[in-house]
Design a protein around this motif. Sequence first.
Motif, PDB file in Angstrom:
ATOM      1  N   LEU A  56      59.061 -37.977 -19.018  1.00  0.00           N
ATOM      2  CA  LEU A  56      57.988 -38.250 -19.719  1.00  0.00           C
ATOM      3  C   LEU A  56      56.713 -37.857 -18.938  1.00  0.00           C
ATOM      4  CD1 LEU A  56      56.910 -39.487 -22.373  1.00  0.00           C
ATOM      5  CD2 LEU A  56      56.984 -41.703 -21.581  1.00  0.00           C
ATOM      6  N   GLU A  57      56.636 -38.287 -17.627  1.00  0.00           N
ATOM      7  CA  GLU A  57      55.322 -37.750 -16.958  1.00  0.00           C
ATOM      8  C   GLU A  57      55.259 -36.302 -16.883  1.00  0.00           C
ATOM      9  OE1 GLU A  57      53.120 -39.901 -15.445  1.00  0.00           O
ATOM     10  OE2 GLU A  57      54.040 -41.517 -16.779  1.00  0.00           O
ATOM     11  N   HIS A  58      56.268 -35.715 -16.921  1.00  0.00           N
ATOM     12  CA  HIS A  58      56.077 -34.368 -16.607  1.00  0.00           C
ATOM     13  C   HIS A  58      55.600 -33.747 -18.159  1.00  0.00           C
ATOM     14  CE1 HIS A  58      57.938 -33.045 -12.707  1.00  0.00           C
ATOM     15  NE2 HIS A  58      59.004 -33.815 -13.122  1.00  0.00           N
ATOM     16  N   ALA A  59      56.060 -34.389 -19.224  1.00  0.00           N
ATOM     17  CA  ALA A  59      55.482 -33.924 -20.335  1.00  0.00           C
ATOM     18  C   ALA A  59      53.993 -34.251 -20.557  1.00  0.00           C
ATOM     19  CB  ALA A  59      56.328 -34.838 -21.580  1.00  0.00           C
ATOM     20  N   LYS A  60      53.479 -35.399 -20.072  1.00  0.00           N
ATOM     21  CA  LYS A  60      52.334 -35.828 -20.003  1.00  0.00           C
ATOM     22  C   LYS A  60      51.561 -34.908 -19.073  1.00  0.00           C
ATOM     23  CE  LYS A  60      52.740 -40.659 -20.625  1.00  0.00           C
ATOM     24  NZ  LYS A  60      52.720 -41.940 -19.948  1.00  0.00           N
ATOM     25  N   ALA A  61      51.852 -34.402 -17.926  1.00  0.00           N
ATOM     26  CA  ALA A  61      51.268 -33.437 -16.925  1.00  0.00           C
ATOM     27  C   ALA A  61      51.032 -32.048 -17.510  1.00  0.00           C
ATOM     28  CB  ALA A  61      52.162 -33.280 -15.773  1.00  0.00           C
ATOM     29  N   TYR A  62      52.295 -31.594 -18.429  1.00  0.00           N
ATOM     30  CA  TYR A  62      52.190 -30.346 -19.054  1.00  0.00           C
ATOM     31  C   TYR A  62      51.009 -30.372 -20.039  1.00  0.00           C
ATOM     32  CZ  TYR A  62      53.396 -26.102 -21.658  1.00  0.00           C
ATOM     33  OH  TYR A  62      53.273 -25.101 -22.027  1.00  0.00           O
ATOM     34  N   PHE A  63      51.136 -31.399 -20.920  1.00  0.00           N
ATOM     35  CA  PHE A  63      49.999 -31.516 -22.146  1.00  0.00           C
ATOM     36  C   PHE A  63      48.687 -31.746 -21.534  1.00  0.00           C
ATOM     37  CE2 PHE A  63      47.613 -33.844 -25.110  1.00  0.00           C
ATOM     38  CZ  PHE A  63      47.889 -33.164 -26.330  1.00  0.00           C
ATOM     39  N   LEU A  64      48.417 -32.199 -20.457  1.00  0.00           N
ATOM     40  CA  LEU A  64      47.196 -32.415 -19.655  1.00  0.00           C
ATOM     41  C   LEU A  64      46.820 -30.806 -19.443  1.00  0.00           C
ATOM     42  CD1 LEU A  64      44.793 -33.788 -18.575  1.00  0.00           C
ATOM     43  CD2 LEU A  64      46.002 -34.178 -16.650  1.00  0.00           C
ATOM     44  N   ARG A  65      47.727 -30.134 -18.868  1.00  0.00           N
ATOM     45  CA  ARG A  65      47.366 -28.603 -18.532  1.00  0.00           C
ATOM     46  C   ARG A  65      46.923 -27.900 -19.552  1.00  0.00           C
ATOM     47  NH1 ARG A  65      51.291 -25.380 -14.479  1.00  0.00           N
ATOM     48  NH2 ARG A  65      49.347 -24.195 -14.728  1.00  0.00           N
ATOM     49  N   LEU A  66      47.522 -28.144 -20.939  1.00  0.00           N
ATOM     50  CA  LEU A  66      47.351 -27.364 -22.057  1.00  0.00           C
ATOM     51  C   LEU A  66      45.838 -27.804 -22.494  1.00  0.00           C
ATOM     52  CD1 LEU A  66      50.711 -27.968 -24.228  1.00  0.00           C
ATOM     53  CD2 LEU A  66      49.679 -25.889 -23.242  1.00  0.00           C
ATOM     54  N   GLN A  67      45.671 -28.920 -22.486  1.00  0.00           N
ATOM     55  CA  GLN A  67      44.163 -29.564 -22.923  1.00  0.00           C
ATOM     56  C   GLN A  67      43.274 -28.887 -21.720  1.00  0.00           C
ATOM     57  OE1 GLN A  67      44.917 -33.959 -22.724  1.00  0.00           O
ATOM     58  NE2 GLN A  67      44.281 -33.917 -24.774  1.00  0.00           N
ATOM     59  N   GLU A  68      43.267 -28.885 -20.655  1.00  0.00           N
ATOM     60  CA  GLU A  68      42.412 -28.314 -19.731  1.00  0.00           C
ATOM     61  C   GLU A  68      42.120 -26.801 -19.708  1.00  0.00           C
ATOM     62  OE1 GLU A  68      43.829 -29.558 -16.013  1.00  0.00           O
ATOM     63  OE2 GLU A  68      42.884 -31.523 -16.031  1.00  0.00           O
ATOM     64  N   ALA A  69      43.340 -26.142 -20.341  1.00  0.00           N
ATOM     65  CA  ALA A  69      43.242 -24.754 -20.420  1.00  0.00           C
ATOM     66  C   ALA A  69      42.461 -24.502 -21.978  1.00  0.00           C
ATOM     67  CB  ALA A  69      44.609 -24.124 -20.680  1.00  0.00           C
ATOM     68  N   HIS A  70      42.587 -25.320 -22.796  1.00  0.00           N
ATOM     69  CA  HIS A  70      41.846 -25.201 -24.099  1.00  0.00           C
ATOM     70  C   HIS A  70      40.480 -25.807 -23.689  1.00  0.00           C
ATOM     71  CE1 HIS A  70      40.107 -26.965 -27.729  1.00  0.00           C
ATOM     72  NE2 HIS A  70      40.552 -26.018 -28.314  1.00  0.00           N
ATOM     73  N   ASP A  71      39.959 -26.539 -23.194  1.00  0.00           N
ATOM     74  CA  ASP A  71      38.692 -26.936 -22.866  1.00  0.00           C
ATOM     75  C   ASP A  71      38.092 -25.773 -21.862  1.00  0.00           C
ATOM     76  OD1 ASP A  71      39.299 -29.179 -24.010  1.00  0.00           O
ATOM     77  OD2 ASP A  71      39.498 -30.420 -22.142  1.00  0.00           O
ATOM     78  N   GLU A  72      38.625 -25.182 -21.082  1.00  0.00           N
ATOM     79  CA  GLU A  72      38.108 -23.950 -20.105  1.00  0.00           C
ATOM     80  C   GLU A  72      37.703 -22.892 -21.330  1.00  0.00           C
ATOM     81  OE1 GLU A  72      36.779 -21.784 -17.162  1.00  0.00           O
ATOM     82  OE2 GLU A  72      37.300 -23.986 -17.180  1.00  0.00           O
ATOM     83  N   LEU A  73      38.656 -22.566 -22.101  1.00  0.00           N
ATOM     84  CA  LEU A  73      38.440 -21.518 -22.860  1.00  0.00           C
ATOM     85  C   LEU A  73      37.427 -21.712 -24.150  1.00  0.00           C
ATOM     86  CD1 LEU A  73      41.999 -19.912 -23.002  1.00  0.00           C
ATOM     87  CD2 LEU A  73      40.109 -19.051 -21.561  1.00  0.00           C
TER      88      LEU A  73
END
Length: 91
Positions: free
Chosen positions: A53-70
């Motif tokens: 679950l922690e890995h899933a949260k970390a991956y989702f956070l990366r998705l959010q940050e990538a989206h925010d960056e772009l």
Amino acid sequence: LGCAGLKKESAYYVLGLSTRATLKDVKKKFRELSLKYHPDKVANRRKLTERQLEHAKAYFLRLQEAHDELTSKGEKSKREITEEEHKLRYD
């Protein structure tokens, strides 16, 4: 585990997109991936260990940050112009 300050090329990679992707492409792909990998959705589909679950949260956070960056404001207006140019060239 976070991606604060992701370079744009890395942000495209995280979302699985080409650097030629339009703003519309970025938003569509983010929505698709967030529905698939959101920690609450993943946890409901199958029983996860705390670590998974922690890995899933970390991956989702990366998705959010990538989206925010772009999709940041300055990049957004630049990408909207690029989208219009793309339509003119390929439509």
